[in-house]
Design a protein around this motif. Sequence first.
Motif, mmCIF file in Angstrom:
data_model
loop_
_atom_site.group_PDB
_atom_site.id
_atom_site.type_symbol
_atom_site.label_atom_id
_atom_site.label_comp_id
_atom_site.label_asym_id
_atom_site.label_seq_id
_atom_site.Cartn_x
_atom_site.Cartn_y
_atom_site.Cartn_z
ATOM 1 N N SER A 1 -4.482 6.265 -34.429
ATOM 2 C CA SER A 1 -3.300 7.246 -34.313
ATOM 3 C C SER A 1 -2.014 6.712 -34.733
ATOM 4 C CB SER A 1 -3.581 7.582 -32.716
ATOM 5 O OG SER A 1 -2.947 6.556 -32.139
ATOM 6 N N TYR A 2 -1.005 7.629 -34.522
ATOM 7 C CA TYR A 2 0.400 7.257 -34.717
ATOM 8 C C TYR A 2 0.749 6.085 -34.180
ATOM 9 C CZ TYR A 2 5.419 7.488 -35.255
ATOM 10 O OH TYR A 2 6.857 7.088 -35.581
ATOM 11 N N THR A 3 0.411 6.024 -32.703
ATOM 12 C CA THR A 3 0.672 5.036 -31.558
ATOM 13 C C THR A 3 -0.171 3.777 -31.799
ATOM 14 O OG1 THR A 3 -0.310 6.129 -29.944
ATOM 15 C CG2 THR A 3 1.964 6.561 -30.401
ATOM 16 N N GLY A 4 -1.293 3.976 -32.320
ATOM 17 C CA GLY A 4 -2.306 3.025 -32.212
ATOM 18 C C GLY A 4 -2.961 2.785 -31.039
ATOM 19 N N GLU A 5 -3.017 3.809 -30.147
ATOM 20 C CA GLU A 5 -3.560 4.028 -29.000
ATOM 21 C C GLU A 5 -4.226 5.557 -28.795
ATOM 22 O OE1 GLU A 5 -0.595 2.575 -26.177
ATOM 23 O OE2 GLU A 5 0.426 4.516 -26.161
ATOM 24 N N PRO A 6 -5.033 5.643 -27.857
ATOM 25 C CA PRO A 6 -5.745 6.951 -27.622
ATOM 26 C C PRO A 6 -4.621 8.024 -27.544
ATOM 27 C CG PRO A 6 -6.987 5.729 -26.391
ATOM 28 C CD PRO A 6 -5.813 4.847 -26.941
ATOM 29 N N THR A 7 -4.700 9.255 -28.351
ATOM 30 C CA THR A 7 -3.654 10.229 -28.347
ATOM 31 C C THR A 7 -4.350 11.593 -28.364
ATOM 32 O OG1 THR A 7 -2.006 8.992 -29.477
ATOM 33 C CG2 THR A 7 -1.645 10.973 -29.599
ATOM 34 N N ILE A 8 -3.501 12.466 -27.577
ATOM 35 C CA ILE A 8 -3.862 13.850 -27.508
ATOM 36 C C ILE A 8 -2.587 14.710 -27.879
ATOM 37 C CG2 ILE A 8 -4.114 15.898 -26.196
ATOM 38 C CD1 ILE A 8 -6.905 14.492 -26.590
ATOM 39 N N GLU A 9 -2.602 15.518 -28.736
ATOM 40 C CA GLU A 9 -1.550 16.559 -29.486
ATOM 41 C C GLU A 9 -2.008 18.096 -28.976
ATOM 42 O OE1 GLU A 9 -0.227 15.802 -33.146
ATOM 43 O OE2 GLU A 9 0.801 14.077 -32.719
ATOM 44 N N ILE A 10 -1.124 18.731 -27.979
ATOM 45 C CA ILE A 10 -1.713 19.941 -27.577
ATOM 46 C C ILE A 10 -0.735 20.890 -28.260
ATOM 47 C CG2 ILE A 10 -1.715 21.704 -25.773
ATOM 48 C CD1 ILE A 10 -2.114 19.247 -23.739
ATOM 49 N N SER A 11 -1.121 21.909 -29.250
ATOM 50 C CA SER A 11 -0.485 22.923 -29.619
ATOM 51 C C SER A 11 -0.575 24.174 -28.910
ATOM 52 C CB SER A 11 -0.778 23.228 -31.267
ATOM 53 O OG SER A 11 -0.828 21.799 -31.895
ATOM 54 N N GLU B 1 9.648 6.017 -27.728
ATOM 55 C CA GLU B 1 8.855 5.478 -27.213
ATOM 56 C C GLU B 1 7.275 5.275 -27.907
ATOM 57 O OE1 GLU B 1 6.869 3.971 -22.787
ATOM 58 O OE2 GLU B 1 8.152 5.726 -22.731
ATOM 59 N N PHE B 2 6.929 6.443 -28.685
ATOM 60 C CA PHE B 2 5.981 6.673 -29.414
ATOM 61 C C PHE B 2 5.914 5.797 -30.440
ATOM 62 C CE2 PHE B 2 5.920 10.532 -26.943
ATOM 63 C CZ PHE B 2 4.739 10.852 -26.573
ATOM 64 N N THR B 3 6.951 5.780 -31.203
ATOM 65 C CA THR B 3 7.326 4.946 -32.425
ATOM 66 C C THR B 3 7.582 3.446 -32.017
ATOM 67 O OG1 THR B 3 8.455 6.766 -33.633
ATOM 68 C CG2 THR B 3 8.730 4.578 -34.392
#
Length: 463
Positions: A78-88, A115-117
């Motif tokens: 993922s972008y952050t390098g950890e489990p990520t969820i994106e809700i559209s 903080e994500f970056t």
Amino acid sequence: MITQDTIVALATPSGAGAIAVIRISGKDAITICAPLFKSIHDKDLSVQKSHTIHLGHIIDGNRILDEVLVSIFKGTSSYTGEPTIEISCHGSTYIQQEIIQLLLRKGCRMANAGEFTLRSFINGKLDLSQAEAVADLIASDSEASHQIAMQQMRGGFSNEIQKLREELLNFASLIELELDFAEEDVEFADRTQFKSLISRIIDVLKRLIDSFAVGNVIKNGIPVAIVGEPNVGKSTLLNALLNEERAIVSDIAGTTRDTIEDEINIGGIGFRFIDTAGIRDTKDVVESIGIKKTFEKIEQAQVVIYLIDSYNLTTESLLEIKTEIGKIKNQHPQKPLIIVANKVDKLNDSQINVLTTEIENIHLLSAKKNIGIDDLQNKLLEFVNTGALRNNDTIVTNTRHYDALLKALEEIQKVQYGLDSGLSGDLMAIDIRQALYHFGEITGEITSDDLLGNIFANFCIGK
């Protein structure tokens, strides 16, 4: 400073829109979101594959908040390098807040700015210069600034620095090894190769440092002051350059009593034009303040356009203008000065010949008739060295990087002096370590919490 909790934020701009994206990142991102998502195909979100998208509803108990698309990024993919969820979800501000408040109640924390970056940097997905380029990319407002930010985010700058650092580190290791065998008087580091490397590093550092002059103006725009006597057409020229009625135009001398600024994009480069009050002797208090500001803007500008009314020119006024131009050149010898004759549409060939003879390199135009505006814009572009941009060379735009490069160059030049003077390895090793330190500052191999806090505080929340 860095925690392992799960964070949430709106990733799209705040306010109502067609679609909004809510980003959740952290070790419990999927665990928190799975019970809140009811798939239209009864899928269990926690067992779905990474990089998949699922249609369903976000529910709060028995209440349906919205129909959404949920994107899953598992593990470090993922972008952050950890489990990520994106809700559209739909872009209603009410829906956005309802979903975010639900996630906060279930164990998420609101993300801080950037903080994500920051997590992407901490988890090794980006180095520090790439992370800073993300902010530059978001802020880019011209083709040139976008191109530079993209190149740096993709690692162009950091790869160049990293390569130099690795080569220097290899020689530094050999120099340090020699210190362990000081009594045996042996040399593990080939001094000829080392001199060649140091010369090459100095050349690269100087090129990168020199590129900052171009990079800084591309990133921040080039301020251009339009100056001259009252009623010569400065405001008309500004309007012609901007292609809109931005400044008030009047036949009354002294109409512009304060500076007017606006930006346009010319050839992918941002220019900030400043229309100033006419320079003349006056007893009007307000106009005098405006004229004082004119000279302040000349100081701040990187390019000065001196505008002349060619139609109403007399022998006496021409002499005064040449004197004023001489003063500006003497006070600002390094500042590009473009001398422009306005209202040339009213001149005959003989008058134009006198004008071009009396004033060297004068630029002819008619702001009212839009004659010569394109040529003036091309002239302005000549003051920006875009060759490096066209050749896809690395251009430095970040003041922090520029400062670190200057310090690294200073230390490398000390090493070069040590080699030429035959200094012992232990003395050169000190300077090499300092150079390596400054290289590491750029890529983030050497950081502090304060530095990271200052950098990422400038990011928008959600990125």
